[in-house]
Design a protein around this motif. Structure first.
Motif, PDB file in Angstrom:
ATOM      1  N   TYR A 108     -94.755 108.806  48.417  1.00  0.00           N
ATOM      2  CA  TYR A 108     -95.711 109.908  48.557  1.00  0.00           C
ATOM      3  C   TYR A 108     -95.649 110.544  49.947  1.00  0.00           C
ATOM      4  O   TYR A 108     -95.761 111.759  50.099  1.00  0.00           O
ATOM      5  N   VAL A 109     -95.461 109.699  50.979  1.00  0.00           N
ATOM      6  CA  VAL A 109     -95.350 110.236  52.334  1.00  0.00           C
ATOM      7  C   VAL A 109     -94.116 111.145  52.431  1.00  0.00           C
ATOM      8  O   VAL A 109     -94.170 112.223  53.024  1.00  0.00           O
ATOM      9  N   PHE A 110     -93.017 110.733  51.783  1.00  0.00           N
ATOM     10  CA  PHE A 110     -91.800 111.548  51.837  1.00  0.00           C
ATOM     11  C   PHE A 110     -91.953 112.834  51.032  1.00  0.00           C
ATOM     12  O   PHE A 110     -91.419 113.876  51.410  1.00  0.00           O
ATOM     13  N   ALA A 134     -94.638 114.504  50.845  1.00  0.00           N
ATOM     14  CA  ALA A 134     -95.359 115.393  51.767  1.00  0.00           C
ATOM     15  C   ALA A 134     -94.405 115.933  52.839  1.00  0.00           C
ATOM     16  O   ALA A 134     -94.477 117.108  53.210  1.00  0.00           O
ATOM     17  N   LEU A 135     -93.493 115.072  53.316  1.00  0.00           N
ATOM     18  CA  LEU A 135     -92.527 115.511  54.339  1.00  0.00           C
ATOM     19  C   LEU A 135     -91.653 116.635  53.793  1.00  0.00           C
ATOM     20  O   LEU A 135     -91.352 117.610  54.481  1.00  0.00           O
ATOM     21  N   ALA A 167     -87.489 101.137  57.352  1.00  0.00           N
ATOM     22  CA  ALA A 167     -88.764 101.818  57.554  1.00  0.00           C
ATOM     23  C   ALA A 167     -88.647 103.301  57.202  1.00  0.00           C
ATOM     24  O   ALA A 167     -89.545 103.870  56.576  1.00  0.00           O
ATOM     25  N   ILE A 168     -87.542 103.907  57.584  1.00  0.00           N
ATOM     26  CA  ILE A 168     -87.289 105.328  57.310  1.00  0.00           C
ATOM     27  C   ILE A 168     -85.775 105.526  57.445  1.00  0.00           C
ATOM     28  O   ILE A 168     -85.154 104.867  58.276  1.00  0.00           O
ATOM     29  N   VAL A 171     -95.271  98.814  44.756  1.00  0.00           N
ATOM     30  CA  VAL A 171     -96.417  99.548  45.301  1.00  0.00           C
ATOM     31  C   VAL A 171     -96.066 100.153  46.660  1.00  0.00           C
ATOM     32  O   VAL A 171     -96.354 101.324  46.921  1.00  0.00           O
ATOM     33  N   PHE A 172     -95.413  99.364  47.527  1.00  0.00           N
ATOM     34  CA  PHE A 172     -95.025  99.925  48.822  1.00  0.00           C
ATOM     35  C   PHE A 172     -94.028 101.068  48.639  1.00  0.00           C
ATOM     36  O   PHE A 172     -94.061 102.047  49.381  1.00  0.00           O
ATOM     37  N   LEU A 186     -96.167 104.114  47.899  1.00  0.00           N
ATOM     38  CA  LEU A 186     -96.872 104.640  49.075  1.00  0.00           C
ATOM     39  C   LEU A 186     -95.907 105.410  49.967  1.00  0.00           C
ATOM     40  O   LEU A 186     -96.189 106.533  50.406  1.00  0.00           O
ATOM     41  N   ARG A 187     -94.725 104.823  50.220  1.00  0.00           N
ATOM     42  CA  ARG A 187     -93.745 105.507  51.073  1.00  0.00           C
ATOM     43  C   ARG A 187     -93.218 106.769  50.411  1.00  0.00           C
ATOM     44  O   ARG A 187     -92.998 107.790  51.066  1.00  0.00           O
TER      45      ARG A 187
END
Lengths: 272, 267
Positions: free
Chosen positions: A47-49, A51-52, A199-200, A40-41, A44-45
């Motif tokens: 999807y953020v990428f 968008a990036l 984290a990134i 799941v995490f 979530l991450r």
């Protein structure tokens, strides 16, 4: 050491490692819960990428597929690397059980390292593969092109575990000097959550921060194995990447031994 | 009610004094909590090093979501986070003891500890929120000031209710808790970013099933004066208090149902 003694020692550590593997294999429900969490995490991450990358084709030399693969591979190996919450030695220092461990006819640091490597193999297989498969069903992930990359990746993860273990060993030993190890432990967790590239990706860090972070031992814990998986380093570069990890592992394990020697001198056994 | 409050203050004050006994340890734990939580914002900063807008939101606007989410979540965690210990209480049989005491079971579980160190993470959220206010050019109206100041009134109960519902599952399956914890901790990550970033199934989930979108996303659209790309009707931006009340009532019912179905381990 004679050949016979070396062989005996190797077999002993192999047995300790096997116990480490089996010890964690007992908790199936915990493994399942962990897999769900990491998956799941990962989503979530991811999807953020996505968008990036909507405005970029390339960030720090990674395309979207690289980045999504990075996300699910790092979620998968995070438990093998074991960044968080291992306090067995520190708890032993508090309870006094550490004295019994010291008196065993086996090297204290290597004993825990063998146990940790056994554990990490279990976690690499059972916590690592499922999140990656689920991620690959939902997103376009990159699989290694060369078959031997899998082997290099497994080796790189285990070297990362050695570096991570060496650091965790030292943080745990700090319990000999500090009344409460949790504060220092949490601060260290913050450092390696960010500087390991968990984290990134470190490749996304701006300018000098990236250059410096790529040389720190934290990069050897997680960023290097994932980059090996992505085949960012091949041939001589791959050898250099593995040597970078091995170098840090040796240095940090040696520092850990010095700390252990200092701690042993400090031990005062309370009678009873 | 007043009695209960005075008991609460008494217990919590005692727990706080206990943690403040070891000053150095406490300060280190605060710093630890602050720095570990800051890694979340470091990610946001790294992302914005590469682009000026994430899904149409500026750094200041994302920081606004992040700050409001973090502060609410940490306060909920301080208030009800002890519910994570419920499976342990049930397994050990100690929950029997909770039931024979003349106080509500939920009250007793949430007062098991008072994790003062979480104010480190709360402080981190507050700092990011201050940055958000400095970097966004909000056109302040009485309505916007009101919504912003009232935000804790619904955001904390929404997070806390989700926690209570998740914990209740421990009465049936001890291990389910870890999976359901995802909704709380995953929810914290989710509410740090604009909702349109996430896939459609996640959006539907946090609007209709686990209504975390009402914690800060919809109210923030109103405060920041942003259009909603998801096309939700205007009144949704003000629906958070109602959602919170409904959720608290539902969570209370579910908890009581769980307690009534509790069977001791017998050990």
């Amino acid at each position: 050491m004679s050949a016979r003694a070396t062989c005996d020692a190797a077999s002993l550590y192999w047995q300790v490692g096997l116990r480490g593997f089996r010890r964690y294999a007992t908790y199936r429900a915990a493994t399942f819960a962990g897999v769900v969490t990491n998956t799941v995490f990962g989503f979530l991450r991811a999807y953020v990428f996505v968008a990036l990358f909507s405005g970029h084709a390339d960030v720090g030399g990674y395309d979207l597929s690289d980045t999504l693969t990075y996300t699910f591979v790092s979620q998968g190996i995070i438990m093998a690397i074991f960044l968080w919450g291992w306090w067995e030695i520190a708890l032993g220092v508090r309870s006094g059980a550490v004295v019994t461990d010291f008196s065993r006819p086996i090297d204290y640091q290597f004993y825990w390292l063998a146990q940790d490597l056994g554990r990490s193999v279990y976690h690499l297989i059972f916590r690592g593969i499922p999140p990656f498969i689920v991620g690959a069903l939902a997103f376009h992930l990159r699989f290694p092109q060369h078959p031997w990359t899998w082997l290099a990746f497994a080796l790189s993860v285990e070297l990362g575990v050695c570096v991570s273990f060496a650091l965790r060993f030292m943080v745990n030993l700090s319990a000999f000097w500090l009344l409460d190890y949790r504060g220092v432990g949490t601060i260290m967790q913050a450092v390696w959550t960010f500087f390991s590239g968990f984290a990134i990706p470190i490749a996304f860090f701006p300018g000098a921060l990236r250059t410096v972070s790529e040389m720190l031992p934290f990069a050897a814990m997680l960023a290097t194995p994932v980059n090996v998986f992505l085949e960012k380093a091949q041939g001589l570069d791959l050898a250099a990447a593995l040597a970078f990890q091995a170098g840090w592992a040796v240095v940090l394990l040696l520092v850990g031994r010095l700390m252990l020697a200092a701690a042993t001198r400090k031990v005062v056994i309370q009678g009873g | 009610m007043a009695d209960l409050l005075s008991i609460y203050v008494h217990i919590m004050a005692a727990r706080m004094r206990a943690q403040l006994q070891y000053r150095v340890s406490f300060v280190l734990q605060l710093v630890g909590s602050f720095s570990l939580s800051f890694t979340d914002f470091a990610v946001v900063l790294v992302i914005f090093a590469h682009l000026p807008y994430l899904a149409g939101w500026s750094l200041g606007e994302v920081a606004f979501l992040y700050g409001t989410s973090y502060m609410a979540f940490q306060l909920s965690d301080i208030a009800v986070g002890q519910l994570d210990q419920l499976p342990v209480l049930i397994q050990s049989g100690d929950f029997d003891m909770v039931l024979i005491r003349p106080l509500g079971a939920l009250f007793q579980v949430v007062t098991l500890d008072f994790t003062l160190r979480r104010f480190g993470a709360f402080g981190q959220g507050a700092l990011v929120f201050a940055l958000a206010l400095a970097r966004t050019d909000i056109h302040w109206t009485a309505g916007r000031v009101l919504v912003l100041t009232l935000m804790p009134v619904w955001s904390i109960p929404i997070f806390a209710s989700v926690w209570v519902v998740g914990a209740t599952s421990a009465f049936w399956a001890v291990r389910s808790m870890e999976v359901i914890n995802l909704v709380t901790h995953g929810g914290q990550l989710l509410t740090q970013y604009p909702l349109q970033v996430f896939g459609a199934w996640i959006q539907r989930l946090v609007i209709f099933v686990v209504p975390l979108a009402f914690v800060n996303y919809f109210p923030s659209l109103y405060v920041l004066g942003k259009p909603d790309p998801l096309g939700a009707p205007e009144f949704v931006r003000f629906a958070s208090p109602v959602v919170a009340i409904v959720l608290v009532v539902v969570a209370g019912r579910i908890w009581n149902f769980g307690v009534r179905h509790y069977r001791s381990t017998g050990s």
